[in-house]
Design a protein around this motif. Structure first.
Motif, mmCIF file in Angstrom:
data_model
loop_
_atom_site.group_PDB
_atom_site.id
_atom_site.type_symbol
_atom_site.label_atom_id
_atom_site.label_comp_id
_atom_site.label_asym_id
_atom_site.label_seq_id
_atom_site.Cartn_x
_atom_site.Cartn_y
_atom_site.Cartn_z
ATOM 1 N N HIS A 161 -40.953 15.733 9.039
ATOM 2 C CA HIS A 161 -40.113 15.422 7.883
ATOM 3 C C HIS A 161 -39.747 16.662 7.077
ATOM 4 C CE1 HIS A 161 -40.728 11.079 8.381
ATOM 5 N NE2 HIS A 161 -41.920 11.437 8.819
ATOM 6 N N VAL A 162 -40.087 17.834 7.593
ATOM 7 C CA VAL A 162 -39.805 19.086 6.893
ATOM 8 C C VAL A 162 -38.648 19.788 7.595
ATOM 9 C CG1 VAL A 162 -40.728 21.358 6.268
ATOM 10 C CG2 VAL A 162 -42.185 19.330 6.111
ATOM 11 N N VAL A 163 -37.616 20.125 6.833
ATOM 12 C CA VAL A 163 -36.442 20.791 7.385
ATOM 13 C C VAL A 163 -36.607 22.303 7.328
ATOM 14 C CG1 VAL A 163 -33.957 21.130 7.095
ATOM 15 C CG2 VAL A 163 -34.961 18.864 6.775
ATOM 16 N N ALA A 164 -37.160 22.803 6.234
ATOM 17 C CA ALA A 164 -37.339 24.249 6.066
ATOM 18 C C ALA A 164 -38.483 24.496 5.092
ATOM 19 C CB ALA A 164 -36.058 24.897 5.541
ATOM 20 N N LEU A 165 -39.108 25.657 5.223
ATOM 21 C CA LEU A 165 -40.174 26.070 4.317
ATOM 22 C C LEU A 165 -39.870 27.446 3.765
ATOM 23 C CD1 LEU A 165 -43.327 25.203 6.483
ATOM 24 C CD2 LEU A 165 -42.451 23.920 4.518
ATOM 25 N N GLU A 166 -40.044 27.614 2.464
ATOM 26 C CA GLU A 166 -40.023 28.968 1.922
ATOM 27 C C GLU A 166 -41.463 29.440 1.943
ATOM 28 O OE1 GLU A 166 -39.172 31.520 -2.082
ATOM 29 O OE2 GLU A 166 -37.794 29.869 -1.632
ATOM 30 N N ILE A 167 -41.694 30.569 2.580
ATOM 31 C CA ILE A 167 -43.047 31.097 2.743
ATOM 32 C C ILE A 167 -43.163 32.460 2.084
ATOM 33 C CG2 ILE A 167 -43.372 29.844 4.918
ATOM 34 C CD1 ILE A 167 -42.917 32.555 6.363
ATOM 35 N N VAL A 168 -44.400 32.872 1.833
ATOM 36 C CA VAL A 168 -44.701 34.223 1.369
ATOM 37 C C VAL A 168 -45.625 34.823 2.424
ATOM 38 C CG1 VAL A 168 -45.772 35.636 -0.416
ATOM 39 C CG2 VAL A 168 -44.487 33.592 -1.067
ATOM 40 N N THR A 169 -45.204 35.945 3.010
ATOM 41 C CA THR A 169 -46.004 36.588 4.053
ATOM 42 C C THR A 169 -47.206 37.295 3.438
ATOM 43 O OG1 THR A 169 -44.812 38.687 3.963
ATOM 44 C CG2 THR A 169 -43.913 36.963 5.418
ATOM 45 N N ALA A 170 -48.108 37.743 4.274
ATOM 46 C CA ALA A 170 -49.317 38.404 3.800
ATOM 47 C C ALA A 170 -49.023 39.662 3.000
ATOM 48 C CB ALA A 170 -50.226 38.746 4.987
ATOM 49 N N ASP A 171 -47.874 40.286 3.240
ATOM 50 C CA ASP A 171 -47.536 41.486 2.468
ATOM 51 C C ASP A 171 -46.604 41.172 1.299
ATOM 52 O OD1 ASP A 171 -45.438 40.929 4.135
ATOM 53 O OD2 ASP A 171 -45.240 42.938 4.940
ATOM 54 N N GLY A 172 -46.475 39.875 0.953
ATOM 55 C CA GLY A 172 -45.732 39.491 -0.236
ATOM 56 C C GLY A 172 -44.233 39.386 -0.077
ATOM 57 N N VAL A 173 -43.754 39.212 1.130
ATOM 58 C CA VAL A 173 -42.317 39.072 1.373
ATOM 59 C C VAL A 173 -41.988 37.579 1.455
ATOM 60 C CG1 VAL A 173 -40.450 39.489 3.029
ATOM 61 C CG2 VAL A 173 -42.122 41.277 2.547
ATOM 62 N N ARG A 174 -40.941 37.169 0.751
ATOM 63 C CA ARG A 174 -40.503 35.780 0.794
ATOM 64 C C ARG A 174 -39.498 35.592 1.925
ATOM 65 N NH1 ARG A 174 -38.429 34.504 -5.070
ATOM 66 N NH2 ARG A 174 -37.917 32.512 -4.103
ATOM 67 N N ALA A 175 -39.681 34.487 2.668
ATOM 68 C CA ALA A 175 -38.779 34.161 3.772
ATOM 69 C C ALA A 175 -38.650 32.651 3.874
ATOM 70 C CB ALA A 175 -39.310 34.730 5.087
ATOM 71 N N VAL A 176 -37.621 32.213 4.557
ATOM 72 C CA VAL A 176 -37.418 30.794 4.823
ATOM 73 C C VAL A 176 -37.579 30.579 6.320
ATOM 74 C CG1 VAL A 176 -35.758 28.898 4.787
ATOM 75 C CG2 VAL A 176 -35.887 30.472 2.847
ATOM 76 N N ALA A 177 -38.419 29.630 6.693
ATOM 77 C CA ALA A 177 -38.609 29.245 8.093
ATOM 78 C C ALA A 177 -37.891 27.921 8.299
ATOM 79 C CB ALA A 177 -40.100 29.098 8.399
ATOM 80 N N ASP A 178 -36.960 27.887 9.261
ATOM 81 C CA ASP A 178 -36.241 26.652 9.560
ATOM 82 C C ASP A 178 -36.007 26.561 11.065
ATOM 83 O OD1 ASP A 178 -34.034 28.279 10.170
ATOM 84 O OD2 ASP A 178 -32.971 27.795 8.318
ATOM 85 N N HIS A 179 -35.182 25.626 11.493
ATOM 86 C CA HIS A 179 -34.958 25.407 12.922
ATOM 87 C C HIS A 179 -34.372 26.622 13.635
ATOM 88 C CE1 HIS A 179 -30.972 24.677 11.265
ATOM 89 N NE2 HIS A 179 -30.495 24.900 12.473
ATOM 90 N N ALA A 180 -33.745 27.521 12.895
ATOM 91 C CA ALA A 180 -33.123 28.694 13.501
ATOM 92 C C ALA A 180 -34.030 29.928 13.477
ATOM 93 C CB ALA A 180 -31.810 29.011 12.799
ATOM 94 N N GLY A 181 -35.185 29.848 12.835
ATOM 95 C CA GLY A 181 -36.107 30.988 12.792
ATOM 96 C C GLY A 181 -36.483 31.362 11.380
ATOM 97 N N LEU A 182 -36.714 32.662 11.155
ATOM 98 C CA LEU A 182 -37.096 33.185 9.836
ATOM 99 C C LEU A 182 -35.924 33.927 9.215
ATOM 100 C CD1 LEU A 182 -40.680 34.674 10.431
ATOM 101 C CD2 LEU A 182 -40.074 32.596 9.203
ATOM 102 N N HIS A 183 -35.740 33.746 7.920
ATOM 103 C CA HIS A 183 -34.651 34.393 7.203
ATOM 104 C C HIS A 183 -35.210 34.955 5.896
ATOM 105 C CE1 HIS A 183 -32.335 31.889 9.926
ATOM 106 N NE2 HIS A 183 -33.019 30.862 9.466
ATOM 107 N N VAL A 205 -35.510 35.883 2.001
ATOM 108 C CA VAL A 205 -34.938 35.411 0.745
ATOM 109 C C VAL A 205 -34.156 36.546 0.105
ATOM 110 C CG1 VAL A 205 -35.504 34.615 -1.589
ATOM 111 C CG2 VAL A 205 -36.670 33.614 0.390
ATOM 112 N N ASP A 206 -34.728 37.741 0.145
ATOM 113 C CA ASP A 206 -34.066 38.946 -0.362
ATOM 114 C C ASP A 206 -33.518 39.713 0.842
ATOM 115 O OD1 ASP A 206 -33.399 41.504 -1.290
ATOM 116 O OD2 ASP A 206 -35.084 41.583 -2.688
#
Length: 195
Positions: A112-134, A136-137
């Protein structure tokens, strides 16, 4: 225990902890029977402040019943129904890939999850979705691309055990997984469209 108010707070905590070599564990509603946020280091509790429903986007600390109340106004529901529905948070449900008694009909949280905004171990924000990682900045594009490539390489090198062994932990009717991280990994690998 740290109670972040925003994604920027999470980034700041993760970066400081990373530089100091201090582990970080995310905590939802603390309703799990498998230990919750147990471990050394800093626990990030999202339930106090990061608990808003933002249109169709939901922060990690939103309790399931609050989400259900909001979606019911539009004739919608969120399928998974763990017994702790009045207290469990969406972030914790994602981490555990929660389901509940109606899992055969309604599936698990990952479905039921389309995408997740994540924070990597080094503090980088990214979005994980069906197409991969993108990123935020956009300035973090190279870092996120390298992380995605590393994940795909790791999965490719371990494809056989991921497909054979991990599949046992992903049975749809399984209510409690002793290794919840495996489910999250499988979900990300599936979303990355690996071979």
């Amino acid at each position: 225990m740290v109670f972040p108010r925003s994604a920027e707070d999470v980034v700041a905590v993760v970066r400081v902890c990373g530089e100091a070599g201090v582990p970080v564990t995310a905590r939802g509603g603390g309703t799990s029977m498998s230990g919750n946020a147990v471990g050394p280091g800093v626990a990030l509790d999202f339930s106090r402040y990061m608990n808003r429903i933002l249109d169709i986007d939901v922060e990690a600390g939103v309790a399931l019943d609050a989400l259900r109340s909001a979606t019911a106004l539009h004739g919608l529901d969120f399928g998974p129904d763990p017994s702790s529905h009045s207290r469990c948070t969406l972030g914790g449900m994602i981490g555990n890939d929660a389901c509940g008694n109606r899992s055969v009909r309604d599936g698990r949280t990952s479905g039921h999850v389309v995408a997740l905004e994540i924070v990597t171990a080094d503090g980088v924000r990214a979005v994980a979705d069906h197409a991969g990682l993108h990123p935020v900045d956009p300035r973090d594009g190279a870092l996120v691309a390298r992380l995605e490539a590393d994940l795909k390489r790791l999965a490719g090198e371990n494809l056989a055990p991921l497909r054979t062994e991990l599949g046992h932990a992903l049975h749809p009717a399984q209510l409690l997984d002793p290794n919840p991280g495996a489910q999250s990994t499988a979900h990300l690998l599936d979303r990355a469209q690996l071979p």
